[in-house]
Write an enzyme that holds these catalytic residues in place. Structure first.
Site, PDB file in Angstrom:
ATOM      1  N   ASP A   1     -61.904 131.400  -4.095  1.00  0.00           N
ATOM      2  CA  ASP A   1     -63.596 131.368  -3.881  1.00  0.00           C
ATOM      3  C   ASP A   1     -63.254 130.821  -2.116  1.00  0.00           C
ATOM      4  O   ASP A   1     -64.536 130.501  -1.826  1.00  0.00           O
ATOM      5  CB  ASP A   1     -63.824 130.111  -4.486  1.00  0.00           C
ATOM      6  CG  ASP A   1     -63.051 129.199  -4.501  1.00  0.00           C
ATOM      7  OD1 ASP A   1     -62.543 128.468  -3.958  1.00  0.00           O
ATOM      8  OD2 ASP A   1     -63.148 128.064  -5.353  1.00  0.00           O
TER       9      ASP A   1
ATOM     10  N   HIS B   1     -55.774 114.266   8.623  1.00  0.00           N
ATOM     11  CA  HIS B   1     -57.318 115.248   8.357  1.00  0.00           C
ATOM     12  C   HIS B   1     -58.060 114.386   9.644  1.00  0.00           C
ATOM     13  O   HIS B   1     -59.322 115.323   9.582  1.00  0.00           O
ATOM     14  CB  HIS B   1     -57.488 114.822   6.795  1.00  0.00           C
ATOM     15  CG  HIS B   1     -57.912 113.152   7.106  1.00  0.00           C
ATOM     16  ND1 HIS B   1     -57.113 112.257   6.705  1.00  0.00           N
ATOM     17  CD2 HIS B   1     -58.219 113.432   6.454  1.00  0.00           C
ATOM     18  CE1 HIS B   1     -57.693 111.458   6.200  1.00  0.00           C
ATOM     19  NE2 HIS B   1     -59.000 111.791   6.250  1.00  0.00           N
ATOM     20  N   ASP B   2     -57.971 113.729  10.134  1.00  0.00           N
ATOM     21  CA  ASP B   2     -59.338 113.142  11.327  1.00  0.00           C
ATOM     22  C   ASP B   2     -59.157 112.817  12.619  1.00  0.00           C
ATOM     23  O   ASP B   2     -59.342 113.327  13.201  1.00  0.00           O
ATOM     24  CB  ASP B   2     -59.713 111.372  10.640  1.00  0.00           C
ATOM     25  CG  ASP B   2     -59.941 110.875   9.504  1.00  0.00           C
ATOM     26  OD1 ASP B   2     -61.429 112.247   9.084  1.00  0.00           O
ATOM     27  OD2 ASP B   2     -60.581 109.854   8.759  1.00  0.00           O
TER      28      ASP B   2
ATOM     29  N   ASP C   1     -56.899 124.564  -3.425  1.00  0.00           N
ATOM     30  CA  ASP C   1     -57.463 124.009  -4.973  1.00  0.00           C
ATOM     31  C   ASP C   1     -55.675 123.487  -5.892  1.00  0.00           C
ATOM     32  O   ASP C   1     -54.990 123.829  -4.523  1.00  0.00           O
ATOM     33  CB  ASP C   1     -57.849 125.352  -6.077  1.00  0.00           C
ATOM     34  CG  ASP C   1     -57.215 126.192  -5.898  1.00  0.00           C
ATOM     35  OD1 ASP C   1     -55.849 126.407  -5.933  1.00  0.00           O
ATOM     36  OD2 ASP C   1     -58.058 127.185  -5.532  1.00  0.00           O
TER      37      ASP C   1
ATOM     38  N   ASP D   1     -55.784 128.668  -1.778  1.00  0.00           N
ATOM     39  CA  ASP D   1     -56.718 128.847  -2.261  1.00  0.00           C
ATOM     40  C   ASP D   1     -55.929 129.694  -3.450  1.00  0.00           C
ATOM     41  O   ASP D   1     -55.442 131.109  -2.897  1.00  0.00           O
ATOM     42  CB  ASP D   1     -57.734 129.090  -1.701  1.00  0.00           C
ATOM     43  CG  ASP D   1     -58.833 129.570  -2.829  1.00  0.00           C
ATOM     44  OD1 ASP D   1     -59.071 129.862  -3.694  1.00  0.00           O
ATOM     45  OD2 ASP D   1     -59.378 131.225  -2.128  1.00  0.00           O
TER      46      ASP D   1
ATOM     47  N   GLU E   1     -54.675 102.484   5.994  1.00  0.00           N
ATOM     48  CA  GLU E   1     -56.091 103.130   6.952  1.00  0.00           C
ATOM     49  C   GLU E   1     -57.066 101.451   7.437  1.00  0.00           C
ATOM     50  O   GLU E   1     -57.865 101.067   6.737  1.00  0.00           O
ATOM     51  CB  GLU E   1     -56.804 104.539   6.422  1.00  0.00           C
ATOM     52  CG  GLU E   1     -56.921 104.591   8.164  1.00  0.00           C
ATOM     53  CD  GLU E   1     -58.471 105.505   8.036  1.00  0.00           C
ATOM     54  OE1 GLU E   1     -58.691 106.705   9.143  1.00  0.00           O
ATOM     55  OE2 GLU E   1     -58.947 105.058   6.838  1.00  0.00           O
TER      56      GLU E   1
END
Length: 564
Positions: free
Chosen positions: A27, A331-332, A31, A23, A259
């Site tokens: 926030d 990420h899964d 990003d 980040d 995927e």
């Protein structure tokens, strides 16, 4: 037969989940400028390609996989100018950038869906709409019994249009109707637009769900996902992907990886073989090793023989036609060291062992952010800690089961399985919030960041990070580790995985031996005498050229030899 060379076969891919990477503005959300700030970490590791998870405009109901505008950047991540800066910085470091392509579904906030629910003639058939029925009591029921991957019915009723729409994922993610040529044309235009901006390929989200079976009948109620036999690898899928390749992808020097849930070797050869429209495909067979009785929301013991069988099936099955996409994490998926290693006493050793497996098989290795540090699963004390819509939905379903009194009865399995384990902030340092943000992070930081972080590991020659660097260097130096044939030497051994890689060339035959010990107890194993003539190239223990024929193996020890 030696596989045909290609740059993406020799590459190492590093996956960045931008929301949790770094980040830059305080926030609490990662990003694009934050990614740029940390690019040298990835470049120094030795990665060649960055796969960037979705940064498109999105309501973020499923963390960016619900896209509302394919040609805009979500404001929390920055601007299109920030994205262009990132692309330039990546290319300046001689790396390439691959974007996520999410075109099975959009957000229900996408202009296409808003117009479709209003029955705008140009968009009325952009999504899969159906009338429902009624049961014996006269109550409304969905068009069929298909089940969402996120739990519950795959159909949601839209009051404005007065019909049900299909959503194989969250109800905020309606499925596009790929039978509509206008849909395909708009998707192809999006792909072309990003390729013209200079990206180097796509990772294609659930790409084998595009084609639904004719008539969309009820599915087998005992199937892994009810209805999946009618919406996975559907009858028109190959044609859709072939057209996408012919009209866009084949005109550029890019890599593509799909995927594909419930993928088999045979299907992989069809869609990602030498003549297929894709370069590679992700399967999930090894990610289910620790399912109890095939049930995802459970925890079961896994056995090494099953991993060996899966590895052999894919190594041999794609050796002559196709190419493997190798991974442990994304990420899964929860953190691999917490699933297949020892996150406590032998975290460092088992993280290195899992990396050795990844980089010594035929295929393109994919690393997920933090994997190179040996990051572990986190602790999820309450439902309020969770951000994963999939885990929350399934936890709510499980709470309705008889004998379940509350989250405390579920937190072991939900905490083990939730995708949030992969989405805790990247652990950069032992500073507050692991150096990820100066603000309040959008999701909790793993509590072990003071012990596991990049700053400490980059300066420690024995760290997981530096071991990964050496693995990547070793793979770059030896074609046998990229293109060589695979042979399992001990298919029935319960704790030792030993295999060779062999490659014929004009210079002769190159051979490598890999020995992996999946156990927290010391052991020894005898290999054939022919392996006495070998040189140790790499080990996750401090070894001085031990003899490979009958090595005494420490807990989670990994060794790579060059065979003479």
């Amino acid at each position: 037969m030696t596989a045909e060379r290609a740059w993406w076969k020799e590459a190492v891919v590093y996956q960045i989940y931008p929301r949790s990477f770094n980040d830059s503005d305080g926030d609490g959300i990662g990003d694009l400028q934050g990614v740029i700030e940390r690019l040298d970490h990835v470049a120094d590791l030795g990665a060649d390609v960055i796969w960037l998870n979705p940064v498109y405009e999105s309501p973020q109901m499923d963390n960016g996989y619900d896209i509302s505008d394919y040609r805009a950047i979500h404001e929390e991540f920055g601007t299109m100018a920030d994205w262009e800066d990132l692309l330039e910085e990546v290319h300046d470091r001689d790396m390439r950038l691959v974007m996520d392509l999410v075109v099975n579904h959009t957000s229900n906030q996408h202009a296409w869906f808003r117009k479709s629910r209003e029955r705008d003639p140009a968009y009325e058939d952009y999504y899969i709409w159906r009338e429902g029925g009624t049961d014996e009591h006269g109550d409304p029921v969905p068009p069929n019994n298909w089940e969402s991957f996120f739990g519950g019915s795959a159909w949601a009723f839209d009051q404005e249009r007065g019909e049900y729409y299909l959503h194989l994922y969250d109800r905020s993610q309606p499925d596009l109707d790929w039978t509509n040529e206008a849909v395909r044309r708009d998707v192809f235009d999006v792909v072309q637009w990003w390729l013209e901006k200079g990206i180097d390929g796509f990772r294609m989200d659930v790409i084998n769900l595009l084609s639904k079976g004719e008539g969309m009948p009820d599915g087998d109620p005992d199937g892994e996902w009810i209805g999946s036999e009618h919406f996975i690898n559907g009858p028109e899928l190959y044609g859709y992907l072939d057209d996408l390749d012919d009209e866009t992808l084949s005109n550029y020097d890019v890599m593509t990886v799909g995927e594909m849930p419930q993928l088999t070797v045979e299907a992989a050869r069809k869609y990602a073989g030498a003549d297929g429209p894709l370069d590679m495909a992700f399967h999930f067979q090894h990610t289910k090793l620790d399912y109890a009785d095939g049930e995802r929301w459970s925890i079961g013991d896994w056995v090494l023989r099953d991993l060996k069988e899966i590895t052999a099936r894919w190594q041999h099955g794609l050796a002559d036609d196709g190419w493997n996409a190798l991974y442990w994490e994304n990420h899964d998926q929860p953190r691999s060291v917490s699933r297949y290693g020892d996150p406590d006493e032998y975290r460092r050793e088992s993280a290195k062992l899992l990396g050795t497996y990844l980089f010594t098989l035929q295929g393109t290795p994919y690393l997920y952010q933090g994997q190179e540090l040996g990051m572990t699963n986190a602790t999820w004390d309450s439902m309020g800690d969770l951000r994963d819509v999939d885990a929350i939905n399934h936890a709510e379903e499980l709470l309705e089961r008889e004998g379940v009194d509350g989250y405390d009865d579920l937190k072991d399995v939900v905490g083990y399985r939730t995708r949030d384990n992969a989405r805790t902030p990247m652990q950069w340092s032992d500073d507050e919030n692991a150096g990820f943000t100066d603000g309040e992070p959008w999701i909790q930081v793993n509590r072990n960041y003071t012990d596991i972080n990049a700053a400490a590991q980059r300066s420690d020659e024995d760290s997981v990070y530096n071991y990964y660097r050496r693995l990547i260097e070793l793979r770059e130096e030896r074609d046998v580790l990229v293109y060589g044939d695979y042979t399992d030497l001990l298919p029935d051994h319960e704790t030792v995985f030993a295999y060779t890689r062999s490659l014929e060339s004009d210079e002769g035959t190159a051979r490598a031996l890999v020995v992996l010990h999946f156990s927290d107890e010391a052991d020894s194993v005898e290999l054939p005498v022919e392996y006495r003539e070998a040189s140790l190239l790499l080990s996750n223990y401090d070894r001085t050229d031990p003899e490979p024929a009958s090595p005494s193996l420490a807990p989670y020890e990994a060794r790579v030899y060059e065979l003479r």
